[in-house]
Design a protein around this motif. Structure first.
Motif, PDB file in Angstrom:
ATOM      1  N   ARG A 278       0.813  -1.218   0.000  1.00 38.10           N
ATOM      2  CA  ARG A 278       0.000   0.000   0.000  1.00 38.10           C
ATOM      3  C   ARG A 278       0.843   1.262   0.000  1.00 38.10           C
ATOM      4  N   HIS A 279       1.912   1.282   0.803  1.00 32.44           N
ATOM      5  CA  HIS A 279       2.649   2.533   1.008  1.00 32.44           C
ATOM      6  C   HIS A 279       3.910   2.655   0.147  1.00 32.44           C
ATOM      7  N   ILE A 280       4.335   1.580  -0.491  1.00 29.84           N
ATOM      8  CA  ILE A 280       5.539   1.646  -1.322  1.00 29.84           C
ATOM      9  C   ILE A 280       5.222   1.288  -2.769  1.00 29.84           C
ATOM     10  N   THR A 281       4.684   0.084  -2.974  1.00 27.26           N
ATOM     11  CA  THR A 281       4.500  -0.400  -4.342  1.00 27.26           C
ATOM     12  C   THR A 281       3.474   0.428  -5.109  1.00 27.26           C
ATOM     13  N   LEU A 282       2.294   0.587  -4.539  1.00 33.11           N
ATOM     14  CA  LEU A 282       1.241   1.290  -5.269  1.00 33.11           C
ATOM     15  C   LEU A 282       1.587   2.748  -5.579  1.00 33.11           C
ATOM     16  N   PRO A 283       2.109   3.538  -4.623  1.00 35.19           N
ATOM     17  CA  PRO A 283       2.465   4.917  -4.989  1.00 35.19           C
ATOM     18  C   PRO A 283       3.557   5.005  -6.052  1.00 35.19           C
ATOM     19  N   LEU A 284       4.550   4.120  -5.982  1.00 28.29           N
ATOM     20  CA  LEU A 284       5.644   4.185  -6.948  1.00 28.29           C
ATOM     21  C   LEU A 284       5.288   3.568  -8.293  1.00 28.29           C
ATOM     22  N   LEU A 285       4.125   2.922  -8.389  1.00 29.59           N
ATOM     23  CA  LEU A 285       3.656   2.391  -9.663  1.00 29.59           C
ATOM     24  C   LEU A 285       2.762   3.374 -10.409  1.00 29.59           C
ATOM     25  N   ARG A 286       2.690   4.608  -9.935  1.00 34.16           N
ATOM     26  CA  ARG A 286       1.821   5.589 -10.583  1.00 34.16           C
ATOM     27  C   ARG A 286       2.168   5.793 -12.057  1.00 34.16           C
ATOM     28  N   PRO A 287       3.448   5.917 -12.451  1.00 35.38           N
ATOM     29  CA  PRO A 287       3.745   6.060 -13.895  1.00 35.38           C
ATOM     30  C   PRO A 287       3.270   4.868 -14.712  1.00 35.38           C
ATOM     31  N   ALA A 288       3.473   3.656 -14.194  1.00 37.54           N
ATOM     32  CA  ALA A 288       2.995   2.474 -14.908  1.00 37.54           C
ATOM     33  C   ALA A 288       1.481   2.459 -15.001  1.00 37.54           C
ATOM     34  N   THR A 289       0.814   2.856 -13.926  1.00 31.71           N
ATOM     35  CA  THR A 289      -0.650   2.902 -13.947  1.00 31.71           C
ATOM     36  C   THR A 289      -1.152   3.895 -14.979  1.00 31.71           C
ATOM     37  N   ALA A 290      -0.515   5.049 -15.065  1.00 24.18           N
ATOM     38  CA  ALA A 290      -0.920   6.040 -16.065  1.00 24.18           C
ATOM     39  C   ALA A 290      -0.762   5.484 -17.473  1.00 24.18           C
ATOM     40  N   THR A 291       0.332   4.785 -17.725  1.00 23.59           N
ATOM     41  CA  THR A 291       0.559   4.201 -19.047  1.00 23.59           C
ATOM     42  C   THR A 291      -0.496   3.156 -19.374  1.00 23.59           C
ATOM     43  N   VAL A 292      -0.786   2.279 -18.428  1.00 23.60           N
ATOM     44  CA  VAL A 292      -1.779   1.226 -18.663  1.00 23.60           C
ATOM     45  C   VAL A 292      -3.160   1.829 -18.889  1.00 23.60           C
ATOM     46  N   ILE A 293      -3.523   2.833 -18.113  1.00 24.20           N
ATOM     47  CA  ILE A 293      -4.838   3.465 -18.275  1.00 24.20           C
ATOM     48  C   ILE A 293      -4.977   4.062 -19.668  1.00 24.20           C
ATOM     49  N   VAL A 294      -3.968   4.807 -20.100  1.00 21.63           N
ATOM     50  CA  VAL A 294      -4.048   5.468 -21.404  1.00 21.63           C
ATOM     51  C   VAL A 294      -4.114   4.443 -22.534  1.00 21.63           C
ATOM     52  N   LEU A 295      -3.221   3.466 -22.525  1.00 22.38           N
ATOM     53  CA  LEU A 295      -3.182   2.482 -23.608  1.00 22.38           C
ATOM     54  C   LEU A 295      -4.441   1.629 -23.659  1.00 22.38           C
ATOM     55  N   SER A 296      -4.875   1.141 -22.498  1.00 22.87           N
ATOM     56  CA  SER A 296      -6.039   0.258 -22.487  1.00 22.87           C
ATOM     57  C   SER A 296      -7.325   1.010 -22.802  1.00 22.87           C
ATOM     58  N   LEU A 297      -7.434   2.256 -22.363  1.00 23.73           N
ATOM     59  CA  LEU A 297      -8.653   3.015 -22.639  1.00 23.73           C
ATOM     60  C   LEU A 297      -8.741   3.393 -24.114  1.00 23.73           C
ATOM     61  N   ILE A 298      -7.614   3.767 -24.704  1.00 24.47           N
ATOM     62  CA  ILE A 298      -7.616   4.044 -26.142  1.00 24.47           C
ATOM     63  C   ILE A 298      -8.008   2.788 -26.918  1.00 24.47           C
ATOM     64  N   GLY A 299      -7.414   1.646 -26.552  1.00 22.30           N
ATOM     65  CA  GLY A 299      -7.752   0.403 -27.222  1.00 22.30           C
ATOM     66  C   GLY A 299      -9.208   0.014 -27.049  1.00 22.30           C
ATOM     67  N   GLY A 300      -9.760   0.247 -25.852  1.00 26.31           N
ATOM     68  CA  GLY A 300     -11.152  -0.090 -25.607  1.00 26.31           C
ATOM     69  C   GLY A 300     -12.120   0.789 -26.382  1.00 26.31           C
ATOM     70  N   LEU A 301     -11.839   2.088 -26.466  1.00 27.62           N
ATOM     71  CA  LEU A 301     -12.724   2.992 -27.186  1.00 27.62           C
ATOM     72  C   LEU A 301     -12.676   2.760 -28.689  1.00 27.62           C
ATOM     73  N   ARG A 302     -11.552   2.269 -29.188  1.00 25.29           N
ATOM     74  CA  ARG A 302     -11.407   2.025 -30.623  1.00 25.29           C
ATOM     75  C   ARG A 302     -11.646   0.573 -31.000  1.00 25.29           C
ATOM     76  N   SER A 303     -12.031  -0.251 -30.065  1.00 27.30           N
ATOM     77  CA  SER A 303     -12.120  -1.687 -30.316  1.00 27.30           C
ATOM     78  C   SER A 303     -13.151  -1.999 -31.392  1.00 27.30           C
ATOM     79  N   PHE A 304     -12.786  -2.916 -32.269  1.00 30.24           N
ATOM     80  CA  PHE A 304     -13.685  -3.336 -33.331  1.00 30.24           C
ATOM     81  C   PHE A 304     -13.508  -4.809 -33.688  1.00 30.24           C
ATOM     82  N   ASP A 305     -12.249  -5.228 -33.897  1.00 31.42           N
ATOM     83  CA  ASP A 305     -12.002  -6.538 -34.481  1.00 31.42           C
ATOM     84  C   ASP A 305     -12.526  -7.681 -33.622  1.00 31.42           C
ATOM     85  N   LEU A 306     -12.310  -7.621 -32.309  1.00 36.24           N
ATOM     86  CA  LEU A 306     -12.784  -8.699 -31.442  1.00 36.24           C
ATOM     87  C   LEU A 306     -14.312  -8.728 -31.385  1.00 36.24           C
ATOM     88  N   ILE A 307     -14.923  -7.559 -31.279  1.00 35.70           N
ATOM     89  CA  ILE A 307     -16.388  -7.496 -31.236  1.00 35.70           C
ATOM     90  C   ILE A 307     -16.988  -8.025 -32.535  1.00 35.70           C
TER      91      ILE A 307
END
Length: 303
Positions: free
Chosen positions: A214-243
């Motif tokens: 809680r106090h070390i891993t999660l706060p220091l993973l903020r850059p990774a979380t931002a990257t995952v949020i941006v990439l996955s949300l863009i992919g989800g909003l543009r998703s077509f082929d699987l659907i």
């Protein structure tokens, strides 16, 4: 006694000036710039142009904003927009949570850690259409392996892809299964980059595993979380082929997203109308992701 630095000889000054102005590194940008221009800039500009025309293989006719008016009058567009946001938020949220948990687990001292990482990442390498066809067979309400397994324990399996209330959610879970490996990989890189001294100091202070998380891993993973949020949300909003591979927007229009609505217009021969839809989708994703990306990065800088 003070001394003054003598000016460099003219030859050395010219040599330093020439090395500073060297054009050699610029050549490295040309291949990437050419590929980016051909595959992204040119199609984007062409899409914006054709969005204002009625066109086919025989020619084009400029019609102004008529395509956009027709696109927004599409009867199932609102349902597609709602499904797009539901699909994007659901898939990106699950990828963030599951990717983080898997990364923490796969960076701990466990047996066969490298093999398990490969297993988690493997679905990312598989063709999206292949995954869609495979899960369409597995989720078949009659002969699918999933419902047969449920029937073996006395549970009547639902129509995963034929029930209007479950079709979109079922496809979203398949998307998460396929894409969580990339999110996990990004989080693993973030966990590995955390200095071990932090964990050692916390352990000396008597912090439990949950407290270290809680106090070390999660706060220091903020850059990774931002990257995952941006990439996955863009992919989800543009998703077509699987659907499209699993439901083609059905049953009815219950799993249609904006991209599938655009493709159906293209199939019907309304190429200018589908180009206008692509422009709308591009602007929609950009309007959502640019402020989100800026906000996430600003929070990181403020820290």
């Amino acid at each position: 006694m003070t001394t003054t630095a003598l000016p460099a000889p003219p030859r050395e000054r010219r040599r330093g000036h020439r090395s500073h102005r060297s054009h050699y590194p610029l050549w490295f940008y040309l291949p990437a710039g050419a590929v980016y221009g051909v595959l992204f800039i040119v199609p984007t500009v062409a899409s914006f142009y054709f969005a204002f025309t009625r066109w086919n293989m025989s020619g084009t006719e400029f019609i102004g904003l008529e395509n956009f008016a027709l696109f927004f009058s599409e009867p199932y567009l609102f349902q597609g927009l709602v499904n797009t946001f539901v699909y994007g938020l659901l898939t990106s949220g699950l990828k963030v949570v599951l990717g983080m948990l898997l990364a923490v687990f796969l960076t701990s001292q466990i047996i066969a850690r490298g093999y398990l990482r490969s297993v988690v990442f493997f679905p990312t390498l598989v063709s999206t259409v292949g995954v869609g066809i495979t899960f369409t067979v597995l989720l078949d309400p009659g002969d699918g392996l999933v419902n047969q397994a449920l029937a073996a324990v006395g549970i009547a399996g639902p129509g995963w892809l034929t029930d209007p209330d479950l079709a979109l959610i079922s496809v979203a879970f398949v998307d998460v299964w396929k894409g969580v490996g990339l999110a996990t990989l990004i989080y693993i890189a973030g966990v590995v980059a955390i200095p071990q001294e932090y964990f050692e100091a916390a352990e000396v202070d008597g912090a439990s595993g949950f407290q270290r998380l809680r106090h070390i891993t999660l706060p220091l993973l903020r850059p990774a979380t931002a990257t995952v949020i941006v990439l996955s949300l863009i992919g989800g909003l543009r998703s077509f082929d699987l659907i499209w591979a699993m439901t083609q927007g059905g049953p009815g229009f219950t799993s249609d997203v904006v991209a599938s609505v655009i493709f159906k217009q293209y199939q019907a021969g309304f190429w200018g109308l589908s180009s206008a839809g692509n422009v709308v989708l591009f602007l929609l994703v950009a309007a959502l992701m640019v402020p989100l990306y800026w906000k996430l990065n600003r929070k990181e800088v403020e820290r």
